[in-house]
Design a protein around this motif. Structure first.
Motif: not given
Length: 123
Positions: A1-4, A6-14, A40-41, A47-50
């Motif tokens: 699974m790509k890191l982006s 996973i990041l998108n999933f966590f963005i949706l969760v938060f 903040l999270i 920012i990490i995604q960008l």
């Protein structure tokens, strides 16, 4: 699974946690994860995604845009039906709700027309 992904999933969760925190501020989760911490999270994750995208603009697919829009409005509706009351004033009785629904509908119509126009004509 790509890191982006996973990041998108966590963005949706938060993002979801932020909505739940707004509608149910007296829950245990809301006392542990305050709105400021969640924001903040979210900012750090974006920012990490960008940074991973290296400043390149990635156009969201029409299917993903529609899904995200329906998820957000659906979440708003479900949390209201569960008895939550938004602290920032999101409710069915608010004119803001209907303005947002109309604007989202118009934007989806615009995207639909644009995608039809961008597709090459089939013969």
């Amino acid at each position: 699974m790509k890191l982006s992904t996973i990041l998108n999933f966590f963005i949706l969760v938060f993002f979801t946690l932020l909505f739940v925190n707004d509608f149910f501020p007296d829950t245990t989760i809301a006392s542990i994860l305050t709105k400021k911490i969640i924001l903040l999270i979210l900012v750090v994750l974006v920012i990490i995604q960008l940074a991973l995208d290296k400043g390149q603009y990635k156009k969201m697919s029409k299917k993903a845009y529609v899904g995200l829009t329906l998820y957000t409005v659906g979440l708003w509706i479900v949390l209201t039906l569960l008895g939550g009351q938004s602290q920032i004033g999101l409710s069915f009785t608010s004119p803001l709700f209907y303005i947002i629904i109309v604007l989202l509908g118009l934007d989806l119509l615009r995207i639909s027309r644009q995608s039809k126009r961008d597709q090459p004509e089939k013969k």
